[in-house]
Design a protein around this motif. Structure first.
Motif, PDB file in Angstrom:
ATOM      1  N   ASN A 319       0.817  -1.217   0.000  1.00  0.00           N
ATOM      2  CA  ASN A 319       0.000   0.000   0.000  1.00  0.00           C
ATOM      3  C   ASN A 319       0.852   1.269   0.000  1.00  0.00           C
ATOM      4  OD1 ASN A 319      -2.338  -1.537   0.107  1.00  0.00           O
ATOM      5  ND2 ASN A 319      -2.273  -1.661   2.323  1.00  0.00           N
ATOM      6  N   LEU A 320       1.944   1.237  -0.720  1.00  0.00           N
ATOM      7  CA  LEU A 320       2.779   2.447  -0.781  1.00  0.00           C
ATOM      8  C   LEU A 320       2.180   3.402  -1.812  1.00  0.00           C
ATOM      9  CD1 LEU A 320       6.434   1.090  -0.638  1.00  0.00           C
ATOM     10  CD2 LEU A 320       4.919   1.710   1.220  1.00  0.00           C
ATOM     11  N   GLU A 321       2.209   4.690  -1.459  1.00  0.00           N
ATOM     12  CA  GLU A 321       1.666   5.687  -2.389  1.00  0.00           C
ATOM     13  C   GLU A 321       2.661   5.989  -3.503  1.00  0.00           C
ATOM     14  OE1 GLU A 321       0.570   9.179  -0.142  1.00  0.00           O
ATOM     15  OE2 GLU A 321      -1.504   8.518  -0.182  1.00  0.00           O
ATOM     16  N   GLU A 323       4.867   8.481  -5.249  1.00  0.00           N
ATOM     17  CA  GLU A 323       5.489   9.753  -4.857  1.00  0.00           C
ATOM     18  C   GLU A 323       5.285  10.735  -6.022  1.00  0.00           C
ATOM     19  OE1 GLU A 323       7.379   9.941  -1.820  1.00  0.00           O
ATOM     20  OE2 GLU A 323       7.388  12.101  -2.159  1.00  0.00           O
ATOM     21  N   ARG A 350      -9.390   0.015   3.602  1.00  0.00           N
ATOM     22  CA  ARG A 350     -10.628  -0.295   4.343  1.00  0.00           C
ATOM     23  C   ARG A 350     -11.043  -1.733   4.090  1.00  0.00           C
ATOM     24  NH1 ARG A 350     -14.835   4.590   3.272  1.00  0.00           N
ATOM     25  NH2 ARG A 350     -13.291   6.237   3.166  1.00  0.00           N
ATOM     26  N   THR A 354     -10.355  -5.414   6.970  1.00  0.00           N
ATOM     27  CA  THR A 354     -11.397  -6.249   7.570  1.00  0.00           C
ATOM     28  C   THR A 354     -11.350  -7.684   7.065  1.00  0.00           C
ATOM     29  OG1 THR A 354     -12.886  -5.577   5.833  1.00  0.00           O
ATOM     30  CG2 THR A 354     -12.987  -4.333   7.875  1.00  0.00           C
TER      31      THR A 354
ATOM     32  N   LYS B 127      -4.795 -11.849  17.289  1.00  0.00           N
ATOM     33  CA  LYS B 127      -4.717 -11.102  16.034  1.00  0.00           C
ATOM     34  C   LYS B 127      -4.465  -9.617  16.316  1.00  0.00           C
ATOM     35  CE  LYS B 127      -6.901 -12.864  12.011  1.00  0.00           C
ATOM     36  NZ  LYS B 127      -8.087 -13.236  11.329  1.00  0.00           N
ATOM     37  N   SER B 197     -17.099  -4.547  13.013  1.00  0.00           N
ATOM     38  CA  SER B 197     -16.140  -5.523  12.474  1.00  0.00           C
ATOM     39  C   SER B 197     -15.202  -4.917  11.428  1.00  0.00           C
ATOM     40  CB  SER B 197     -16.881  -6.704  11.863  1.00  0.00           C
ATOM     41  OG  SER B 197     -17.679  -6.231  10.803  1.00  0.00           O
ATOM     42  N   SER B 198     -15.629  -3.829  10.760  1.00  0.00           N
ATOM     43  CA  SER B 198     -14.755  -3.278   9.723  1.00  0.00           C
ATOM     44  C   SER B 198     -13.769  -2.248  10.270  1.00  0.00           C
ATOM     45  CB  SER B 198     -15.590  -2.669   8.597  1.00  0.00           C
ATOM     46  OG  SER B 198     -16.515  -1.760   9.135  1.00  0.00           O
ATOM     47  N   SER B 199     -14.234  -1.342  11.128  1.00  0.00           N
ATOM     48  CA  SER B 199     -13.331  -0.294  11.611  1.00  0.00           C
ATOM     49  C   SER B 199     -12.688  -0.636  12.952  1.00  0.00           C
ATOM     50  CB  SER B 199     -14.099   1.028  11.741  1.00  0.00           C
ATOM     51  OG  SER B 199     -15.125   0.890  12.707  1.00  0.00           O
ATOM     52  N   ARG B 257       0.413  -2.371  13.041  1.00  0.00           N
ATOM     53  CA  ARG B 257      -0.186  -3.637  12.604  1.00  0.00           C
ATOM     54  C   ARG B 257       0.177  -3.943  11.153  1.00  0.00           C
ATOM     55  NH1 ARG B 257      -6.271  -3.550  14.145  1.00  0.00           N
ATOM     56  NH2 ARG B 257      -6.547  -4.040  11.960  1.00  0.00           N
ATOM     57  N   SER B 270       6.340   6.351  -2.135  1.00  0.00           N
ATOM     58  CA  SER B 270       6.590   7.042  -0.871  1.00  0.00           C
ATOM     59  C   SER B 270       7.036   6.020   0.162  1.00  0.00           C
ATOM     60  CB  SER B 270       5.309   7.713  -0.384  1.00  0.00           C
ATOM     61  OG  SER B 270       4.933   8.735  -1.253  1.00  0.00           O
ATOM     62  N   PRO B 272       7.082   3.762   3.585  1.00  0.00           N
ATOM     63  CA  PRO B 272       5.925   3.037   4.139  1.00  0.00           C
ATOM     64  C   PRO B 272       5.122   3.852   5.160  1.00  0.00           C
ATOM     65  CG  PRO B 272       7.852   1.630   4.110  1.00  0.00           C
ATOM     66  CD  PRO B 272       8.309   2.985   3.710  1.00  0.00           C
ATOM     67  N   LYS B 274       5.096   7.166   5.683  1.00  0.00           N
ATOM     68  CA  LYS B 274       4.512   8.358   5.050  1.00  0.00           C
ATOM     69  C   LYS B 274       3.259   7.945   4.270  1.00  0.00           C
ATOM     70  CE  LYS B 274       5.608  11.931   1.703  1.00  0.00           C
ATOM     71  NZ  LYS B 274       6.457  12.237   0.553  1.00  0.00           N
ATOM     72  N   SER B 275       3.373   6.822   3.539  1.00  0.00           N
ATOM     73  CA  SER B 275       2.216   6.316   2.779  1.00  0.00           C
ATOM     74  C   SER B 275       1.075   5.990   3.733  1.00  0.00           C
ATOM     75  CB  SER B 275       2.591   5.043   2.016  1.00  0.00           C
ATOM     76  OG  SER B 275       3.477   5.330   0.996  1.00  0.00           O
ATOM     77  N   SER B 278      -0.562   9.101   5.063  1.00  0.00           N
ATOM     78  CA  SER B 278      -1.284   9.810   4.009  1.00  0.00           C
ATOM     79  C   SER B 278      -2.633   9.131   3.732  1.00  0.00           C
ATOM     80  CB  SER B 278      -0.415   9.828   2.746  1.00  0.00           C
ATOM     81  OG  SER B 278      -1.114  10.422   1.704  1.00  0.00           O
ATOM     82  N   ILE B 279      -2.618   7.797   3.670  1.00  0.00           N
ATOM     83  CA  ILE B 279      -3.874   7.058   3.437  1.00  0.00           C
ATOM     84  C   ILE B 279      -4.795   7.216   4.655  1.00  0.00           C
ATOM     85  CG2 ILE B 279      -4.869   4.757   3.028  1.00  0.00           C
ATOM     86  CD1 ILE B 279      -2.113   4.081   1.648  1.00  0.00           C
ATOM     87  N   LYS B 282      -6.990  10.133   4.759  1.00  0.00           N
ATOM     88  CA  LYS B 282      -8.200  10.057   3.924  1.00  0.00           C
ATOM     89  C   LYS B 282      -9.251   9.151   4.543  1.00  0.00           C
ATOM     90  CE  LYS B 282      -4.958  10.940   0.433  1.00  0.00           C
ATOM     91  NZ  LYS B 282      -3.755  10.292  -0.069  1.00  0.00           N
ATOM     92  N   ASN B 283      -8.825   8.275   5.456  1.00  0.00           N
ATOM     93  CA  ASN B 283      -9.754   7.330   6.082  1.00  0.00           C
ATOM     94  C   ASN B 283     -10.034   7.694   7.543  1.00  0.00           C
ATOM     95  OD1 ASN B 283     -10.303   5.581   3.988  1.00  0.00           O
ATOM     96  ND2 ASN B 283      -8.561   4.247   4.394  1.00  0.00           N
ATOM     97  N   TYR B 286     -13.552   7.131   8.957  1.00  0.00           N
ATOM     98  CA  TYR B 286     -13.937   5.723   8.956  1.00  0.00           C
ATOM     99  C   TYR B 286     -13.348   4.994  10.170  1.00  0.00           C
ATOM    100  CZ  TYR B 286     -14.522   0.961   7.195  1.00  0.00           C
ATOM    101  OH  TYR B 286     -14.857  -0.360   7.054  1.00  0.00           O
ATOM    102  N   PHE B 287     -12.072   5.269  10.462  1.00  0.00           N
ATOM    103  CA  PHE B 287     -11.417   4.573  11.570  1.00  0.00           C
ATOM    104  C   PHE B 287     -11.473   5.360  12.880  1.00  0.00           C
ATOM    105  CE2 PHE B 287      -9.332   2.538   7.893  1.00  0.00           C
ATOM    106  CZ  PHE B 287      -9.601   1.212   8.194  1.00  0.00           C
TER     107      PHE B 287
END
Lengths: 371, 306
Positions: A319-321, A323, A350, A354, B127, B197-199, B257, B270, B272, B274-275, B278-279, B282-283, B286-287
């Motif tokens: 899941n690396l963006e 650059e 997301r 899950t 887990k 269960s998802s977040s 995790r 980018s 790990p 930083k990526s 960044s993600i 955006k979420n 949700y989390f």
């Protein structure tokens, strides 16, 4: 076994291409530096050897491709036309005639001199030499400068186009400049010598021969020998010096009913050699710039973001963006990268957060799992 | 050990020795092997139920035996690792600051260790504990807290002025690391926890029940710490007064995790962390994360190329 032999032969071809580039440079540098004729003769012989080698290489490749019904594929897509232009025309128009001139002795050139102007022949040979520059493309083809097939194809395309355009522009210009009689150093040189000879022949009618010869040799520094009815009446150097320093093409020969004249034209050859070295360096520099600067730039701004996105699509835990450099953020590829970063990856995270059931283990990793 | 157990041990050991698992922590290895067995059940079943392996056993029984063996083998490397984290990497003196009285550290460590043993006895707990384990063993908390205390911006303000932690930088690190260890305790006290269960977000009512039980079970733990640990599982979107340590630990736990020590960073990608940040920005809704904290942590990862 067959592939081993093929790889061995391909390696020899690569070495030969490197060597012929050195030989091409040295052949011109030798003229510029005034190296002895014996050394320059060796370079002409090796040039012939390389031309023969590449002609045979081309014939084997085209024959082999034709046998497989892939003749046009080899000649067009496989860049066989470069193999062709950098071999047979050079053998026929460049190294072949030069070699023939040497083995038949100076008489060949003198004989030719009666019919054609030697400088014109040398110039025609030099025009054909331009095709040698295409050999740099042959070596470029062998270098795997990047891991991406797409990058390799694009860099090869742009390099081939630019170098071929340059070489053919030079070739066509050289041919046309001769056909439409554009002013040239050769013509200027010949016209000057004809005028000098004419002046000498006028003077000899009113002066005695010794005085005329003395004045002519003082005035014309390039004059080497004057013969009167086969007898040498003036020579600037002795014969051993001529045989050590001068080769065919290094002197210009004129003949009248009574007199024969030999002029030194090495200076002209040096001017031509300077141009040849300049062209050679332009081509080498262009290829190096494509290879060292443009190829990594292409990889960095086109193939690398694609590779990152491809891994992200294929691998569940990658899941690396992408650059995105500020300078290129408006490029289509980085706009796509931004969409990947902003829309796809958050959704993927997301989803994969899950769902379990992805593993880096594969059943193929365990040969002895059941032993 | 029965012959079948020995066969199971040999089989699982071969899986564990695969080089692709080398850099993973014990719980990540376990997760990978469990997924492997589930995904390749069709290929494994005919061979493992044959005469040469577990004759007369059903696939269900074999699967159960393999999972049991896997857990035993994983625990052999997991518990020494947890003990190392507890006894060598975390200093529990910060508890005295929170309680305003001295407590014997050994006693606290022993009680926390017992709680962790309970956490990892459940499948969900195991887990979930993987993130905590990674965060502490890879010292992820240390580098971000160092940056927080160097920059003195939003997160520092939230920790020192809003949450009013009168602690040194090292003590804050210890508190966050302890919160990480206690966070999956939600799995100990209920199997039906009203968790999304998802977040992974739980309800406040459930969180309060867990806190209550935890304080009763381990009286050595101060209420502030218990709340900080349990409320990591609450959403900041719904609970705007969530403690800064909970918000920060929640983010670090989630990032840890997905941490992979052997990840190859391709040219054009980018880094790990930083990526990840960044993600995560955006979420964040949700989390249930604090976007301002994410922004700041993203900046640290970008500046330090983490």
């Amino acid at each position: 076994m067959q592939s081993k032999i093929k790889n061995f032969v391909e390696s020899i071809v690569v070495v030969a291409i490197f060597l012929v580039l050195i030989q091409t440079f040295l052949e011109d540098y030798a003229v510029l530096a005034g190296w002895s004729w014996d050394f320059r003769k060796i370079l002409i012989f090796t040039g012939l050897g390389f031309d023969l080698f590449f002609s045979i290489e081309f014939l084997i490749r085209i024959f082999s491709a034709l046998m497989k019904g892939k003749g046009s594929a080899y000649f067009l897509e496989g860049k066989g036309w470069i193999d062709f232009l950098a071999s047979i025309p050079l053998l026929v128009l460049n190294s072949g005639p030069a070699f023939f001139a040497i083995i038949t002795g100076n008489g060949f050139f003198f004989g030719m001199g009666g019919l054609l102007n030697i400088l014109k022949i040398v110039k025609a040979i030099r025009i054909a030499r331009i095709l040698r520059l295409l050999r740099i493309l042959k070596i470029f083809r062998q270098i795997k400068h990047t891991g991406s097939v797409m990058a390799q194809r694009h860099i090869a395309k742009i390099t081939t186009l630019s170098i071929t355009s340059f070489v053919f522009t030079l070739l066509v210009f050289s041919i046309f400049s001769g056909l439409i009689s554009l002013p040239s150093a050769e013509d200027k040189f010949i016209n000057h010598q004809i005028a000098s000879i004419s002046n000498f022949l006028d003077n000899i009618k009113s002066e005695n021969q010794s005085l005329s010869v003395a004045n002519f040799s003082d005035y014309e520094a390039d004059l080497l020998i004057i013969k009167n009815n086969g007898t040498t009446i003036f020579t600037r150097y002795d014969n051993p010096f001529y045989s050590t320093v001068y080769g065919p093409g290094d002197f210009q020969y004129f003949k009248t009913t009574e007199y024969e004249f030999f002029f030194d034209v090495r200076e002209l050859a040096q001017i031509q050699a300077t141009s040849s070295i300049l062209f050679f360096l332009v081509v080498v520099m262009s290829v190096l710039v494509f290879l060292i600067y443009y190829s990594p730039h292409f990889a960095m701004t086109i193939t690398d973001p694609i590779h990152v996105m491809k891994r992200g699509f294929l691998e569940s835990d990658y899941n690396l963006e992408v650059e995105i450099p500020q300078l290129y953020q408006n490029d289509d590829i980085y706009k796509l990268g931004a969409l990947y970063n902003d829309n796809y990856l958050p959704l993927k995270v997301r989803e994969t957060d899950t769902s379990s059931g992805h593993t880096r283990l594969s059943i193929d990793d365990f040969e002895d799992l059941f032993k | 050990m029965s012959q079948e157990e020995e066969k199971a041990k040999l089989f699982v050991s071969r899986l564990l020795s695969n080089p692709t698992l080398l850099t993973l922590n014990p719980l990540q290895k376990e997760d990978q092997i469990m997924s492997f067995m589930d995904l390749n059940a069709d290929q494994l079943k005919p061979t493992l139920t044959s005469n040469a392996f577990f004759l007369g056993k059903s696939w269900f029984e074999i699967h159960k035996l393999l999972i049991k063996t896997l857990r035993i083998l994983i625990d052999e490397s997991l518990f020494p690792g947890i003990q190392r984290q507890l006894y060598e990497k975390i200093d529990f003196r910060f508890i005295s600051i929170l309680r305003q009285q001295n407590w014997p550290q050994e006693k606290i460590k022993e009680e926390v260790l017992n709680l962790i043993k309970k956490i990892v006895s459940s499948s969900d707990g195991r887990k979930d504990f993987s993130g905590s384990y990674n965060a502490i063993s890879r010292q992820i908390v240390d580098k971000y807290v160092n940056s927080i205390f160097t920059n003195h911006t939003y997160i520092h303000f939230e920790l020192t002025k809003v949450q009013r932690l009168k602690m040194s930088k090292e003590e804050v690190k210890d508190m966050i690391n302890t919160s990480l260890l206690l966070r999956p305790s939600i799995y100990v006290f209920s199997s039906n926890m009203n968790k999304d269960s998802s977040s992974g977000i739980i309800t406040q009512t459930f969180a309060e029940k867990v806190e209550e039980t935890l304080i009763k079970e381990i009286p050595a733990l101060p209420e502030k710490l218990v709340k900080s640990a349990v409320r990591i599982n609450l959403s900041f979107e719904d609970h705007k007064y969530l403690q800064a340590t909970s918000r920060l630990t929640s983010i670090i736990n989630s990032m840890a995790r997905s941490f992979k020590a052997d990840m190859k960073i391709d040219r054009g990608a980018s880094s790990p962390e930083k990526s990840w940040f960044s993600i995560a920005r955006k979420n964040y809704k949700y989390f249930g994360w604090d976007i301002k904290m994410l922004d700041e942590l993203y900046r640290f990862s970008a500046e330090n190329n983490w």
